[in-house]
Motif scaffolding. Structure first.
Motif, PDB file in Angstrom:
ATOM      1  N   LEU A   9       0.823  -1.207   0.000  1.00 33.83           N
ATOM      2  CA  LEU A   9       0.000   0.000   0.000  1.00 33.83           C
ATOM      3  C   LEU A   9       0.860   1.260   0.000  1.00 33.83           C
ATOM      4  O   LEU A   9       0.568   2.238  -0.685  1.00 33.83           O
ATOM      5  N   GLU A  10       1.919   1.225   0.775  1.00 32.20           N
ATOM      6  CA  GLU A  10       2.739   2.426   0.957  1.00 32.20           C
ATOM      7  C   GLU A  10       3.739   2.630  -0.176  1.00 32.20           C
ATOM      8  O   GLU A  10       4.046   3.772  -0.532  1.00 32.20           O
ATOM      9  N   GLY A  11       4.258   1.544  -0.724  1.00 33.45           N
ATOM     10  CA  GLY A  11       5.290   1.685  -1.746  1.00 33.45           C
ATOM     11  C   GLY A  11       4.911   1.185  -3.122  1.00 33.45           C
ATOM     12  O   GLY A  11       5.635   1.421  -4.095  1.00 33.45           O
ATOM     13  N   GLY A  12       3.789   0.443  -3.228  1.00 35.17           N
ATOM     14  CA  GLY A  12       3.357  -0.061  -4.518  1.00 35.17           C
ATOM     15  C   GLY A  12       4.114  -1.276  -4.993  1.00 35.17           C
ATOM     16  O   GLY A  12       3.930  -1.711  -6.130  1.00 35.17           O
ATOM     17  N   VAL A  13       4.961  -1.869  -4.144  1.00 32.72           N
ATOM     18  CA  VAL A  13       5.753  -3.042  -4.527  1.00 32.72           C
ATOM     19  C   VAL A  13       5.458  -4.171  -3.544  1.00 32.72           C
ATOM     20  O   VAL A  13       5.548  -3.980  -2.325  1.00 32.72           O
ATOM     21  N   TYR A  14       5.105  -5.329  -4.080  1.00 34.95           N
ATOM     22  CA  TYR A  14       4.822  -6.494  -3.233  1.00 34.95           C
ATOM     23  C   TYR A  14       6.114  -7.236  -2.941  1.00 34.95           C
ATOM     24  O   TYR A  14       6.832  -7.649  -3.856  1.00 34.95           O
ATOM     25  N   LEU A  15       6.414  -7.401  -1.665  1.00 30.25           N
ATOM     26  CA  LEU A  15       7.613  -8.123  -1.243  1.00 30.25           C
ATOM     27  C   LEU A  15       7.242  -9.011  -0.069  1.00 30.25           C
ATOM     28  O   LEU A  15       6.862  -8.521   0.997  1.00 30.25           O
ATOM     29  N   ASN A  16       7.335 -10.320  -0.265  1.00 30.38           N
ATOM     30  CA  ASN A  16       7.031 -11.289   0.781  1.00 30.38           C
ATOM     31  C   ASN A  16       8.240 -12.200   0.945  1.00 30.38           C
ATOM     32  O   ASN A  16       8.586 -12.963   0.036  1.00 30.38           O
ATOM     33  N   ARG A  17       8.883 -12.098   2.086  1.00 33.79           N
ATOM     34  CA  ARG A  17      10.102 -12.897   2.324  1.00 33.79           C
ATOM     35  C   ARG A  17       9.769 -14.353   2.613  1.00 33.79           C
ATOM     36  O   ARG A  17      10.672 -15.177   2.704  1.00 33.79           O
ATOM     37  N   GLN A  18       8.514 -14.676   2.792  1.00 34.07           N
ATOM     38  CA  GLN A  18       8.031 -16.049   2.952  1.00 34.07           C
ATOM     39  C   GLN A  18       8.728 -16.786   4.095  1.00 34.07           C
ATOM     40  O   GLN A  18       9.193 -17.905   3.932  1.00 34.07           O
ATOM     41  N   ILE A  19       8.829 -16.106   5.231  1.00 36.17           N
ATOM     42  CA  ILE A  19       9.368 -16.767   6.423  1.00 36.17           C
ATOM     43  C   ILE A  19       8.278 -17.613   7.077  1.00 36.17           C
ATOM     44  O   ILE A  19       8.466 -18.795   7.367  1.00 36.17           O
ATOM     45  N   LEU A  20       7.137 -16.994   7.328  1.00 32.88           N
ATOM     46  CA  LEU A  20       5.991 -17.712   7.886  1.00 32.88           C
ATOM     47  C   LEU A  20       4.851 -17.824   6.893  1.00 32.88           C
ATOM     48  O   LEU A  20       4.057 -18.763   6.955  1.00 32.88           O
ATOM     49  N   SER A  21       4.739 -16.871   6.013  1.00 30.35           N
ATOM     50  CA  SER A  21       3.631 -16.864   5.051  1.00 30.35           C
ATOM     51  C   SER A  21       4.158 -17.098   3.644  1.00 30.35           C
ATOM     52  O   SER A  21       5.269 -16.697   3.304  1.00 30.35           O
ATOM     53  N   THR A  22       3.336 -17.751   2.835  1.00 31.95           N
ATOM     54  CA  THR A  22       3.678 -17.999   1.434  1.00 31.95           C
ATOM     55  C   THR A  22       2.899 -17.036   0.544  1.00 31.95           C
ATOM     56  O   THR A  22       2.043 -16.277   1.017  1.00 31.95           O
ATOM     57  N   HIS A  23       3.182 -17.084  -0.741  1.00 34.76           N
ATOM     58  CA  HIS A  23       2.398 -16.288  -1.681  1.00 34.76           C
ATOM     59  C   HIS A  23       0.933 -16.745  -1.680  1.00 34.76           C
ATOM     60  O   HIS A  23       0.032 -15.933  -1.907  1.00 34.76           O
ATOM     61  N   ILE A  24       0.714 -18.024  -1.403  1.00 32.67           N
ATOM     62  CA  ILE A  24      -0.666 -18.532  -1.324  1.00 32.67           C
ATOM     63  C   ILE A  24      -1.386 -17.862  -0.160  1.00 32.67           C
ATOM     64  O   ILE A  24      -2.544 -17.429  -0.288  1.00 32.67           O
TER      65      ILE A  24
END
Length: 304
Positions: free
Chosen positions: A111-126
């Motif tokens: 929301l703040e930067g417009g770029v999706y970044l998920n390091r997938q430590i606990l959560s996945t893209h799913i």
């Protein structure tokens, strides 16, 4: 000729489709949003000192989501404007929401930067996509789907692929693009849906249980029957000789087959076979299951 595409636009597949990672390129809107009220979501447990909070500008949050969180006219005082994250996602009775909470942090960053970044430590893209569906956020769905599609060719060999299918089946509606992507991929990967269990193709096995997971197997089979026009994998092999079908060449037929063919043509076996007319074969059309779904990414994006 100068390009009229928004900054950061990237083309996928169809020239009529355009994916814009940053959904909020209006500088004036973003400047006004930073002046607006700040709402806070918290995640913790009863009698637990560890309470995590995520503050988000209200205007940004409501720009691309739908929820029951009330709108504020000014910055709240104390606990006013603080909301339980579990209530937001409908998981009040569930203790473990760490995967969703991490995905929510990725949503805030997007929301703040417009770029999706998920390091997938606990959560996945799913997990992130399922959160986007709960928040009814089309922009975040597309941002997450973009990453899922990039990684999809290698997903067939995931050790937890069975669990992924269980999660998608339990949480996604039939119309969900995520469900459609994975169910179509199952057909492309040539997974077989037999009566005795879910057996993988020559390069892998999913290993679903035919008793406890029969509804998932049935849904996969029904989806393939609608999506794929090839003969069923489990269908018994067709008879080598059928009426009104041309037989194999005489040198390839054994004695029993020769007798069967002669009886169908109403002539004695001693009579030399009649040479069938030469047919002009047309190329077989490519079936849906022979095309990688992720090569047509525009089918899995949603409109706002």
């Amino acid at each position: 000729m100068a390009s009229h595409h928004p900054p950061g636009a990237r083309h996928w597949g169809s020239p009529s489709f355009r994916f814009v990672p940053n959904q909020f390129t209006d500088i004036k809107f973003r400047a006004e949003a930073k002046k607006g009220p700040l709402i806070t979501f918290y995640c913790g447990y009863d009698n637990d000192r560890r309470i995590e909070k995520l503050p988000i500008r209200q205007a940004l949050f409501f720009k691309d989501s739908v929820s029951k969180v009330p709108h504020l006219l000014f910055d709240p005082d104390d606990d006013e404007g603080s909301y339980n994250f579990r209530e937001l996602i409908g998981a009040e009775s569930r203790r473990d929401v760490e995967a969703e909470w991490e995905a929510f942090a990725a949503f805030k960053s997007w929301l703040e930067g417009g770029v999706y970044l998920n390091r997938q430590i606990l959560s996945t893209h799913i997990d992130a996509y399922l959160l986007a569906e709960k928040l009814q956020s089309p922009g975040f769905k597309n941002a997450v789907m973009r990453e899922i599609l990039k990684m999809m060719p290698a997903r067939k060999y995931d050790a937890d692929l069975k669990e992924t299918y269980r999660t998608i089946f339990a949480n996604c509606q039939k119309s969900s693009p995520l469900r459609k992507l994975y169910f179509e991929s199952a057909s492309f990967w040539k997974f077989s849906f037999g009566e005795d269990g879910y057996v993988g193709g020559s390069n892998g096995e999913l290993g679903l249980d035919s008793t406890s997971e029969k509804w998932l197997m049935l849904s996969l089979r029904e989806h393939r029957e609608r999506f794929c026009h090839c003969p069923l994998i489990e269908a018994p092999p067709a008879s080598r000789l059928r009426k009104n079908r041309y037989p194999p060449p005489p040198e390839c037929r054994d004695e029993e087959e020769e007798k069967l063919w002669c009886s169908q043509q109403h002539r004695p076996p001693s009579q030399p076979p009649t040479r069938p007319p030469t047919l002009r074969h047309r190329p077989r059309p490519i079936c849906n299951c022979e095309k990688a779904p992720w090569e047509e990414p525009e089918r899995f994006y949603v409109t706002g």
